[in-house]
Design a protein around this motif. Structure first.
Motif, PDB file in Angstrom:
ATOM      1  N   ILE A 219      -4.148  -5.866  -6.350  1.00  0.00           N
ATOM      2  CA  ILE A 219      -2.879  -5.136  -6.299  1.00  0.00           C
ATOM      3  C   ILE A 219      -2.596  -4.378  -7.590  1.00  0.00           C
ATOM      4  O   ILE A 219      -2.255  -3.190  -7.566  1.00  0.00           O
ATOM      5  N   ASP A 220      -2.730  -5.039  -8.719  1.00  0.00           N
ATOM      6  CA  ASP A 220      -2.365  -4.415  -9.993  1.00  0.00           C
ATOM      7  C   ASP A 220      -3.278  -3.252 -10.372  1.00  0.00           C
ATOM      8  O   ASP A 220      -2.992  -2.538 -11.336  1.00  0.00           O
ATOM      9  N   ARG A 221      -4.368  -3.054  -9.615  1.00  0.00           N
ATOM     10  CA  ARG A 221      -5.286  -1.959  -9.920  1.00  0.00           C
ATOM     11  C   ARG A 221      -5.293  -0.900  -8.829  1.00  0.00           C
ATOM     12  O   ARG A 221      -6.180  -0.063  -8.761  1.00  0.00           O
ATOM     13  N   ASP A 222      -4.289  -0.952  -7.965  1.00  0.00           N
ATOM     14  CA  ASP A 222      -4.166   0.039  -6.896  1.00  0.00           C
ATOM     15  C   ASP A 222      -2.903   0.853  -7.135  1.00  0.00           C
ATOM     16  O   ASP A 222      -1.804   0.450  -6.756  1.00  0.00           O
ATOM     17  N   LEU A 225      -0.726   2.023  -3.955  1.00  0.00           N
ATOM     18  CA  LEU A 225       0.200   1.069  -3.342  1.00  0.00           C
ATOM     19  C   LEU A 225       1.518   1.040  -4.111  1.00  0.00           C
ATOM     20  O   LEU A 225       2.601   1.081  -3.526  1.00  0.00           O
ATOM     21  N   GLU A 226       1.427   0.997  -5.421  1.00  0.00           N
ATOM     22  CA  GLU A 226       2.640   0.962  -6.245  1.00  0.00           C
ATOM     23  C   GLU A 226       3.466   2.226  -6.069  1.00  0.00           C
ATOM     24  O   GLU A 226       4.691   2.157  -5.902  1.00  0.00           O
ATOM     25  N   SER A 227       2.798   3.379  -6.087  1.00  0.00           N
ATOM     26  CA  SER A 227       3.523   4.637  -5.913  1.00  0.00           C
ATOM     27  C   SER A 227       4.086   4.757  -4.499  1.00  0.00           C
ATOM     28  O   SER A 227       5.166   5.318  -4.294  1.00  0.00           O
ATOM     29  N   GLY A 228       3.364   4.197  -3.512  1.00  0.00           N
ATOM     30  CA  GLY A 228       3.858   4.241  -2.138  1.00  0.00           C
ATOM     31  C   GLY A 228       5.145   3.437  -1.971  1.00  0.00           C
ATOM     32  O   GLY A 228       6.090   3.885  -1.318  1.00  0.00           O
ATOM     33  N   VAL A 229       5.188   2.259  -2.573  1.00  0.00           N
ATOM     34  CA  VAL A 229       6.392   1.435  -2.506  1.00  0.00           C
ATOM     35  C   VAL A 229       7.551   2.118  -3.228  1.00  0.00           C
ATOM     36  O   VAL A 229       8.686   2.151  -2.735  1.00  0.00           O
ATOM     37  N   LEU A 230       7.259   2.703  -4.388  1.00  0.00           N
ATOM     38  CA  LEU A 230       8.307   3.379  -5.153  1.00  0.00           C
ATOM     39  C   LEU A 230       8.850   4.585  -4.385  1.00  0.00           C
ATOM     40  O   LEU A 230      10.073   4.817  -4.369  1.00  0.00           O
ATOM     41  N   ASP A 231       7.987   5.347  -3.732  1.00  0.00           N
ATOM     42  CA  ASP A 231       8.435   6.508  -2.961  1.00  0.00           C
ATOM     43  C   ASP A 231       9.346   6.072  -1.802  1.00  0.00           C
ATOM     44  O   ASP A 231      10.336   6.750  -1.490  1.00  0.00           O
ATOM     45  N   ILE A 232       9.006   4.954  -1.188  1.00  0.00           N
ATOM     46  CA  ILE A 232       9.826   4.463  -0.076  1.00  0.00           C
ATOM     47  C   ILE A 232      11.213   4.067  -0.569  1.00  0.00           C
ATOM     48  O   ILE A 232      12.238   4.424   0.040  1.00  0.00           O
ATOM     49  N   VAL A 233      11.281   3.346  -1.673  1.00  0.00           N
ATOM     50  CA  VAL A 233      12.581   2.921  -2.208  1.00  0.00           C
ATOM     51  C   VAL A 233      13.408   4.128  -2.618  1.00  0.00           C
ATOM     52  O   VAL A 233      14.624   4.186  -2.364  1.00  0.00           O
ATOM     53  N   PHE A 262      -2.191   0.580   4.636  1.00  0.00           N
ATOM     54  CA  PHE A 262      -1.451  -0.581   4.146  1.00  0.00           C
ATOM     55  C   PHE A 262      -0.945  -1.471   5.285  1.00  0.00           C
ATOM     56  O   PHE A 262      -0.004  -2.232   5.102  1.00  0.00           O
ATOM     57  N   SER A 263      -1.573  -1.373   6.429  1.00  0.00           N
ATOM     58  CA  SER A 263      -1.108  -2.140   7.590  1.00  0.00           C
ATOM     59  C   SER A 263      -1.290  -3.645   7.405  1.00  0.00           C
ATOM     60  O   SER A 263      -0.619  -4.434   8.061  1.00  0.00           O
ATOM     61  N   ASN A 268       4.674 -10.940   0.555  1.00  0.00           N
ATOM     62  CA  ASN A 268       4.604 -11.348  -0.852  1.00  0.00           C
ATOM     63  C   ASN A 268       4.050 -10.248  -1.743  1.00  0.00           C
ATOM     64  O   ASN A 268       4.409 -10.150  -2.919  1.00  0.00           O
ATOM     65  N   VAL A 269       3.171  -9.442  -1.187  1.00  0.00           N
ATOM     66  CA  VAL A 269       2.608  -8.329  -1.959  1.00  0.00           C
ATOM     67  C   VAL A 269       3.703  -7.316  -2.288  1.00  0.00           C
ATOM     68  O   VAL A 269       3.806  -6.829  -3.422  1.00  0.00           O
ATOM     69  N   VAL A 270       4.540  -7.005  -1.312  1.00  0.00           N
ATOM     70  CA  VAL A 270       5.627  -6.054  -1.534  1.00  0.00           C
ATOM     71  C   VAL A 270       6.613  -6.592  -2.569  1.00  0.00           C
ATOM     72  O   VAL A 270       7.075  -5.860  -3.450  1.00  0.00           O
ATOM     73  N   VAL A 271       6.933  -7.868  -2.482  1.00  0.00           N
ATOM     74  CA  VAL A 271       7.831  -8.477  -3.459  1.00  0.00           C
ATOM     75  C   VAL A 271       7.229  -8.403  -4.856  1.00  0.00           C
ATOM     76  O   VAL A 271       7.925  -8.114  -5.839  1.00  0.00           O
ATOM     77  N   HIS A 272       5.926  -8.645  -4.959  1.00  0.00           N
ATOM     78  CA  HIS A 272       5.241  -8.565  -6.259  1.00  0.00           C
ATOM     79  C   HIS A 272       5.332  -7.154  -6.830  1.00  0.00           C
ATOM     80  O   HIS A 272       5.614  -6.966  -8.018  1.00  0.00           O
ATOM     81  N   ILE A 273       5.115  -6.148  -5.986  1.00  0.00           N
ATOM     82  CA  ILE A 273       5.179  -4.755  -6.440  1.00  0.00           C
ATOM     83  C   ILE A 273       6.601  -4.391  -6.862  1.00  0.00           C
ATOM     84  O   ILE A 273       6.821  -3.749  -7.904  1.00  0.00           O
TER      85      ILE A 273
END
Length: 294
Positions: A219-222, A225-233, A262-263, A268-273
């Motif tokens: 996770i920490d090297r993708d 995924l991080e930018s995708g979660v941030l764009d959604i928020v 990301f299906s 827990n992954v989303v919470v971590h991000i």
């Protein structure tokens, strides 16, 4: 108690006038006990006398008038009766705390209790680290070893289960367990052990399973995924429905899973991000599990 719990607190009924029925008038003295009693009986008698004094003190405290807004020290069980919360108080004391020091100390104590006990995932005694050769113990040892391997090898961005079986340090754990149990283990069993170990890392929010079969991403090297979660928020924060209270992490997860890549992402992954984004001041938590972008 930290925080506020709306409830009904029942306390024992105590007579308001002195008389024979009062607890204070009951003689629980242990003087005159048989001198031939053994040490165990004597210790019990002393313990009973001590508890009796505590009960008397508690009863005297209960006679004090209690009004709305008073600070109380209550020990008992919280339960629900007819839709309302109740506290069956085994101990009940009015606290005079003009400087709020007692309440602050209790709050700090609770923070430590949550850190050391309440928030620690339950584990069976046989599954503790180091010293269990059962299948669950081997999986736990593998899980910790894989996490250490990923931390020390920053070039590993993703991996497959079968690739982990080629790492000598990881296979050494499996071989050690096989020798100590004096049994054989086939390739299918090895694959099952590694799959369960990686599944534990997925629950911890360290890796997630991509849309490709058996491919896991750290996770920490993708960055995607991080930018995708941030764009959604950020997008959902513009929605009037979430502009003030923020959106729940489950809503973020549902939006993220619309992307086929990301299906397989777990909650827990989303919470971590989201926690990582909050530490970077990209988002803030408006309440528990609700987030909004700056």
């Amino acid at each position: 108690m930290g925080g506020v719990i709306g409830c009904t607190c029942w306390k024992p009924r105590v007579q308001s006038t002195t008389g024979e029925g009062l607890i204070d008038n009951i003689d629980y003295s242990t003087t005159g006990a048989s001198t031939s009693a053994d040490s165990a009986e004597q210790e019990f008698a002393e313990f009973l006398a001590l508890k009796t004094q505590e009960i008397k003190k508690c009863v005297r405290q209960l006679r004090q008038p209690v009004k709305l807004g008073d600070l109380l020290h209550v020990r008992g069980r919280i339960k629900s009766y007819r839709g309302r919360r109740e506290v069956g108080a085994a101990y009940f004391r009015l606290v005079v705390d003009l400087t709020s020091s007692t309440e602050i100390n209790r709050t700090m104590e609770q923070l430590q209790l949550y850190q050391d006990f309440y928030d620690v995932p339950f584990q069976l005694p046989g599954c503790q680290e180091g010293g269990d050769n059962s299948e669950a113990g081997v999986v736990k040892s593998l899980q910790d070893a894989i996490a250490d391997f990923l931390n020390t090898n920053s070039t590993v961005l993703n991996f497959e289960i079968k690739e982990l079986a080629t790492v000598d340090s990881l296979m050494a754990i499996v071989q050690k367990a096989r020798k100590e149990k004096d049994s054989t283990i086939n390739a299918k069993q090895v694959f099952s052990l590694f799959t369960r170990a990686v599944g534990g890392l997925e629950e911890l929010g360290i890796v997630y399973k991509s849309d490709k079969d058996n491919l896991y991403v750290v996770i920490d090297r993708d960055a995607t995924l991080e930018s995708g979660v941030l764009d959604i928020v950020r997008r959902e924060s513009q929605n009037p429905k979430y502009s003030e209270s923020g959106c729940h992490y489950r809503h973020v997860l549902d939006c993220l899973r619309t992307n086929h890549r990301f299906s397989g992402v777990s909650p827990n992954v989303v919470v971590h991000i989201l926690d990582k984004l909050e530490s970077q001041s990209d988002v803030i938590s408006t309440s528990e599990n609700y987030y909004i972008a700056f």
